[in-house]
Design an enzyme around this catalytic site. Structure first.
Site, mmCIF file in Angstrom:
data_model
loop_
_atom_site.group_PDB
_atom_site.id
_atom_site.type_symbol
_atom_site.label_atom_id
_atom_site.label_comp_id
_atom_site.label_asym_id
_atom_site.label_seq_id
_atom_site.Cartn_x
_atom_site.Cartn_y
_atom_site.Cartn_z
ATOM 1 N N GLY A 174 -1.407 21.186 18.307
ATOM 2 C CA GLY A 174 -0.161 21.505 17.616
ATOM 3 C C GLY A 174 0.179 20.390 16.643
ATOM 4 N N GLU A 227 6.745 23.217 11.724
ATOM 5 C CA GLU A 227 6.314 22.531 10.489
ATOM 6 C C GLU A 227 6.246 21.009 10.676
ATOM 7 O OE1 GLU A 227 7.076 24.515 7.110
ATOM 8 O OE2 GLU A 227 7.883 26.269 8.131
ATOM 9 N N GLY A 228 5.858 20.591 11.876
ATOM 10 C CA GLY A 228 5.789 19.164 12.181
ATOM 11 C C GLY A 228 7.086 18.723 12.841
ATOM 12 N N PHE A 233 0.457 32.350 8.589
ATOM 13 C CA PHE A 233 -0.210 31.060 8.361
ATOM 14 C C PHE A 233 -0.618 30.539 9.742
ATOM 15 C CE2 PHE A 233 0.161 26.417 8.160
ATOM 16 C CZ PHE A 233 -0.513 26.094 6.997
HETATM 17 C C1 LIG Z 1 9.772 28.644 15.332
HETATM 18 C C2 LIG Z 1 8.374 28.138 15.187
HETATM 19 C C3 LIG Z 1 7.543 28.722 14.243
HETATM 20 C C4 LIG Z 1 6.218 28.290 14.130
HETATM 21 N N1 LIG Z 1 5.404 28.912 13.219
HETATM 22 C C5 LIG Z 1 4.123 28.512 13.089
HETATM 23 C C6 LIG Z 1 3.249 29.190 12.182
HETATM 24 O O1 LIG Z 1 3.626 30.149 11.501
HETATM 25 N N2 LIG Z 1 1.969 28.746 12.083
HETATM 26 C C7 LIG Z 1 1.500 27.712 12.807
HETATM 27 O O2 LIG Z 1 0.342 27.366 12.651
HETATM 28 N N3 LIG Z 1 2.306 27.072 13.707
HETATM 29 C C8 LIG Z 1 3.589 27.440 13.863
HETATM 30 N N4 LIG Z 1 4.422 26.828 14.773
HETATM 31 C C9 LIG Z 1 3.874 25.785 15.635
HETATM 32 C C10 LIG Z 1 4.396 24.395 15.329
HETATM 33 O O3 LIG Z 1 3.829 23.931 14.141
HETATM 34 C C11 LIG Z 1 4.077 23.519 16.527
HETATM 35 O O4 LIG Z 1 4.843 23.985 17.620
HETATM 36 C C12 LIG Z 1 4.413 22.051 16.261
HETATM 37 O O5 LIG Z 1 3.542 21.526 15.290
HETATM 38 C C13 LIG Z 1 4.315 21.217 17.533
HETATM 39 O O6 LIG Z 1 3.119 21.431 18.207
HETATM 40 P P1 LIG Z 1 3.129 21.744 19.788
HETATM 41 O O7 LIG Z 1 4.075 22.844 20.005
HETATM 42 O O8 LIG Z 1 1.738 21.938 20.232
HETATM 43 O O9 LIG Z 1 3.732 20.443 20.441
HETATM 44 P P2 LIG Z 1 2.924 19.127 20.853
HETATM 45 O O10 LIG Z 1 1.965 18.754 19.776
HETATM 46 O O11 LIG Z 1 2.401 19.302 22.221
HETATM 47 O O12 LIG Z 1 4.082 18.043 20.876
HETATM 48 C C14 LIG Z 1 5.035 18.018 21.937
HETATM 49 C C15 LIG Z 1 6.048 16.930 21.640
HETATM 50 O O13 LIG Z 1 5.405 15.668 21.595
HETATM 51 C C16 LIG Z 1 5.670 15.019 20.357
HETATM 52 N N5 LIG Z 1 4.490 14.279 19.940
HETATM 53 C C17 LIG Z 1 3.248 14.759 19.700
HETATM 54 N N6 LIG Z 1 2.423 13.795 19.308
HETATM 55 C C18 LIG Z 1 3.171 12.640 19.293
HETATM 56 C C19 LIG Z 1 2.908 11.273 18.976
HETATM 57 N N7 LIG Z 1 1.707 10.892 18.517
HETATM 58 N N8 LIG Z 1 3.902 10.379 19.098
HETATM 59 C C20 LIG Z 1 5.131 10.755 19.515
HETATM 60 N N9 LIG Z 1 5.455 12.026 19.817
HETATM 61 C C21 LIG Z 1 4.478 12.946 19.709
HETATM 62 C C22 LIG Z 1 5.987 16.139 19.378
HETATM 63 O O14 LIG Z 1 6.756 15.675 18.304
HETATM 64 C C23 LIG Z 1 6.729 17.104 20.276
HETATM 65 O O15 LIG Z 1 8.066 16.713 20.371
HETATM 66 C C24 LIG Z 1 5.736 27.243 14.936
HETATM 67 C C25 LIG Z 1 6.589 26.660 15.878
HETATM 68 C C26 LIG Z 1 7.890 27.093 16.008
HETATM 69 C C27 LIG Z 1 8.789 26.462 17.033
#
Ligand SMILES: Cc1cc2nc3c(=O)[nH]c(=O)nc-3n(C[C@H](O)[C@H](O)[C@H](O)COP(=O)(O)OP(=O)(O)OC[C@H]3O[C@@H](n4cnc5c(N)ncnc54)[C@H](O)[C@@H]3O)c2cc1C
Length: 392
Positions: A137, A370-371, A129
């Site tokens: 992200g 997953e958020g 996915f």
């Molecule tokens: C084990 C694992 C499996 C995954 N599998 C998939 C997959 O199969 N498919 C897929 O598409 N993705 C996958 N992901 C990605 C995952 O969905 C993202 O890592 C996640 O949504 C966070 O995005 P980011 O890493 O870019 O962090 P960022 O968006 O850069 O966020 C960094 C930090 O800032 C916080 N933050 C961001 N915006 C705000 C706001 N407006 N206010 C306050 N805090 C905020 C976040 O909560 C986080 O703590 C996976 C991630 C992991 C760890």
């Protein structure tokens, strides 16, 4: 297993029978596979064969395609049992019953269902996915991956990362921008991409702090041509397809957290009944008893919240905000539980190769994937503050 009934919740006879069947399967069959996964860092093909033989591939898929026809509630209970032993089993289950297989079930054409669903149920196909990108992200609507219509084909360009199992998936649902003006409001489309499609490359595979069985892939698309028949649902409906999938994902993560936490509490209870310090069992110390009690209480609360939300979902209620509460509460709960359980085990809790240590690393993911927790809080707050204009 815990001797108390305080953590249990009344289940229908059908659900209880199903839970017991999965529990027996996990106990009798999966122990050696967990060890092999820890040794090799891979999920072996033989595990998928065993799961398939026992009805654990394509659990949620319609029976007419060879699936198990389970509801989300039933599936979550199965994941709870799998995650008591090893996180890798939930990953293996999701390959054939997770977000992409369910999106095909819900939104796919008869041809797409025929092409993929049987393969998932037979344990022959694995899914991925792909929503997250380096620049998008938590805010996936900001994605840059683009799909342009050229003649009767779609041409995909861009990059996704952190895609669970993207390096082994036979088919990946990829979300891409088809109308940059509209984006999340009708400008993102979901496509099914088969492994081996020209222009599609797995450009990196990351391992994480968790079990090596979890690998996150970077996927690159360079003039990657897809037929019109690769679109899932309507053109422009991809964001909704993805969000609907994530709602289910949040509930299955919640129950996986509950299963892991209960297993950890079992370990801590057992350890405290056997380990003596200063001439007394740890179990006799109030400091230890309080850690056990707090953990039991939080597990019971998490399970009640998750099951209640699943019941309401089955009754057709809107549980978007409740799903976020479940994911937030359950993922943070297991973080607190595992921390106490490591503490109760002392040095043994941090030794590589001992299960507590692996759980400690494995469950940390749940607060990000997953958020992340902050995003769940945003969803919950927005629901509470409906009517107030929130601009960011
Ligand atoms: C084990 C694992 C499996 C995954 N599998 C998939 C997959 O199969 N498919 C897929 O598409 N993705 C996958 N992901 C990605 C995952 O969905 C993202 O890592 C996640 O949504 C966070 O995005 P980011 O890493 O870019 O962090 P960022 O968006 O850069 O966020 C960094 C930090 O800032 C916080 N933050 C961001 N915006 C705000 C706001 N407006 N206010 C306050 N805090 C905020 C976040 O909560 C986080 O703590 C996976 C991630 C992991 C760890």
């Amino acid at each position: 297993m815990m001797e108390t009934t305080a953590l249990e919740i009344e289940l229908s006879d059908e659900l209880e029978a199903m839970r017991d069947a999965v529990r027996n399967f996990v106990r009798k069959e999966l122990g050696p596979w967990a060890q092999e996964i820890d040794k090799t860092g891979e999920i072996p093909d033989g595990l998928f064969e065993l799961m398939q033989k026992n009805g654990y591939c394509g659990m949620r898929l319609p029976t007419e395609y060879g699936g198990g026809g389970l509801s989300l509630f039933q599936y979550c209970i199965a994941l709870e049992e799998f995650s008591r032993l090893h996180r890798a089993f939930t990953i293996a289950a999701n390959y054939s019953s997770g977000m992409t297989p369910m999106a095909i079930t819900r939104h796919g054409t008869p041809e797409q269902k025929e092409k993929y669903l049987r393969g998932f149920a037979q344990g022959k196909l694995k899914s991925g996915f792909a929503l997250t990108e380096p620049e998008a992200g938590s805010d996936p609507a900001g994605m840059r991956t683009r799909a342009e219509k050229r003649g009767d084909k779609w041409v995909l360009n861009g990059r996704k990362h952190y895609i669970s199992g993207g390096h082994v998936a036979d088919v990946i649902m990829v979300m891409a921008v088809t109308d940059p003006e509209k984006r999340a409001r009708g400008g993102i489309t979901a496509f099914l991409l088969d492994r081996g499609t020209p222009g599609f490359t797995v450009t990196r595979v990351d391992t994480t702090i968790a079990t090596d069985a979890i690998k996150l892939a970077e996927l690159t698309f360079e003039d990657c041509e897809l037929p019109a028949s690769a679109v899932v649902g309507e053109v422009g409906a991809g964001f909704k397809v993805a969000m609907r999938s994530l709602n289910d994902g949040r509930l299955s993560v919640s129950c996986s957290c509950v299963g892991a936490a209960e297993s950890l509490l079992d370990m801590a209870t057992e350890h405290s009944k056997n380990r003596r310090t200063f001439g007394k069992l740890l179990a006799e110390r109030q400091a230890i008893q309080w850690m056990l009690a707090d953990s039991a209480m939080e597990i019971a609360a998490a399970r009640a919240l998750a099951y209640d939300t699943l019941r309401r979902l089955e009754a057709g209620k809107d549980v978007a905000s409740a799903g976020s509460m479940c994911k937030l509460f359950c993922s943070e709960m297991v973080g607190r539980v595992v921390d106490r359980v490591v503490q109760i085990h002392g040095g043994m809790g941090v030794i590589r190769g001992f299960p507590v240590e692996r759980f400690y690393r494995d469950v940390r993911h749940y607060r990000v994937g997953e958020g992340a927790s902050e995003i769940q809080r945003i969803v919950i707050a927005r629901d509470l503050l409906r009517g107030i204009k929130i601009t960011d």
